[in-house]
Design a protein around this motif. Structure first.
Motif, short mmCIF file in Angstrom:
data_model
loop_
_atom_site.label_atom_id
_atom_site.label_comp_id
_atom_site.label_asym_id
_atom_site.label_seq_id
_atom_site.Cartn_x
_atom_site.Cartn_y
_atom_site.Cartn_z
N PRO A 168 -4.82 39.94 2.24
CA PRO A 168 -4.63 39.68 3.60
C PRO A 168 -3.31 40.17 4.18
O PRO A 168 -3.30 40.31 5.42
N TYR A 169 -2.40 40.27 3.35
CA TYR A 169 -1.17 40.94 3.94
C TYR A 169 -1.01 42.09 4.60
O TYR A 169 -0.48 42.43 5.54
N GLU A 170 -2.10 42.96 4.19
CA GLU A 170 -2.51 44.20 4.80
C GLU A 170 -2.91 44.17 6.10
O GLU A 170 -2.74 45.16 7.20
N LYS A 171 -3.31 42.89 6.56
CA LYS A 171 -3.72 42.63 7.99
C LYS A 171 -2.63 41.93 8.82
O LYS A 171 -2.95 41.26 9.72
N GLY A 172 -1.54 41.42 7.93
CA GLY A 172 -0.42 40.90 8.79
C GLY A 172 -0.45 39.52 8.48
O GLY A 172 0.37 38.72 9.10
N ILE A 173 -1.49 39.22 7.85
CA ILE A 173 -1.45 37.57 7.39
C ILE A 173 -0.28 37.24 6.38
O ILE A 173 -0.47 37.84 5.27
N THR A 174 0.64 36.41 6.58
CA THR A 174 1.53 35.92 5.57
C THR A 174 1.00 34.76 4.63
O THR A 174 0.11 34.23 4.88
N SER A 175 1.79 34.66 3.67
CA SER A 175 1.46 33.57 2.71
C SER A 175 1.35 32.08 3.25
O SER A 175 1.90 31.63 4.24
N ARG A 176 0.25 31.57 2.95
CA ARG A 176 -0.30 30.35 3.54
C ARG A 176 -0.09 29.18 2.23
O ARG A 176 -0.25 29.22 1.10
N ILE A 177 0.26 28.01 3.04
CA ILE A 177 0.62 26.90 2.07
C ILE A 177 -0.72 26.42 1.43
O ILE A 177 -1.73 26.30 2.07
N GLY A 178 -0.69 26.28 0.11
CA GLY A 178 -1.58 25.98 -0.58
C GLY A 178 -2.56 27.05 -1.06
O GLY A 178 -3.48 26.74 -2.05
N ILE A 179 -2.24 28.16 -0.68
CA ILE A 179 -3.06 29.26 -1.08
C ILE A 179 -2.24 30.21 -1.94
O ILE A 179 -2.14 30.55 -3.19
N GLU A 180 -1.09 30.82 -1.22
CA GLU A 180 -0.21 31.62 -1.93
C GLU A 180 1.19 31.02 -2.12
O GLU A 180 2.15 31.47 -2.64
N LYS A 181 1.33 29.78 -1.55
CA LYS A 181 2.77 29.20 -1.78
C LYS A 181 2.29 27.48 -2.10
O LYS A 181 1.56 26.90 -1.48
#
Length: 176
Positions: free
Chosen positions: A163-176
């Motif tokens: 998702p980072y490729e679409k500009g979606i940053t890290s989300r609490i509970g998924i990437e962080k």
């Protein structure tokens, strides 16, 4: 543990830390003692919150939070990070030995060796001389060939889409 092996979770894909945590949970479920440290991380992750609830057999040795990428640090910040990482590597490996842990997870130690924050040869010497029953997990991108040769398991996690490729940053509970 009767025979402790060495694992590497590497690659450019998401899931290296998650895989190591899963192994930690599995070991804890079988009454194994687990010790974790995370290099180059900020100590603000969901897995650490969960681990705190698991009891004394899954311990975390936290370091000084790293709040920016190494390449954006000043030379002084880089040096302080190096000193802290070297000291913590020695402390966590000694603790694993002295307190008879079954599993030692060193998250992002591969990146730390690649950035010369922890001496690769010191890691290699530890792995060659670790207690026979200590299982060790190393995570990070681009492991040195010396680490790969010592490892019993090497699992590469490959990014195909993120998702980072679409500009979606890290989300609490998924990437962080």
């Amino acid at each position: 543990m009767e025979l402790g092996l060495i694992h590497i979770y590497c690659g450019d894909g998401k899931g290296k830390t998650t895989a190591s945590m899963g192994l930690g949970i599995r070991a804890l479920g079988r009454n194994k003692k687990v010790l974790l440290t995370q290099f180059l991380k900020d100590n603000d992750t969901g897995e650490l919150i969960s681990i705190e609830k698991l009891g004394e057999n899954f311990q975390v040795l936290k370091g000084v939070p790293v709040r920016k990428f190494f390449k954006f640090m000043t030379p002084e910040e880089q040096n302080q990070t190096k000193l802290e990482h070297e000291e913590r590597f020695r402390k966590v490996t000694q603790k694993a030995i002295d307190e008879n842990f079954d599993l030692l997870i060193m998250d992002e130690i591969i990146a730390s060796t690649n950035l010369n924050l922890i001496d690769l040869e010191e890691v290699v010497e530890f792995l060659k001389n670790k207690p026979k029953g200590l299982e060790v997990v190393l995570t990070g991108r681009n492991p040195n060939e010396k680490l790969i040769e010592l490892a019993d398991y090497v699992s590469e996690i490959k990014a195909i889409k993120h998702p980072y490729e679409k500009g979606i940053t890290s989300r609490i509970g998924i990437e962080k």
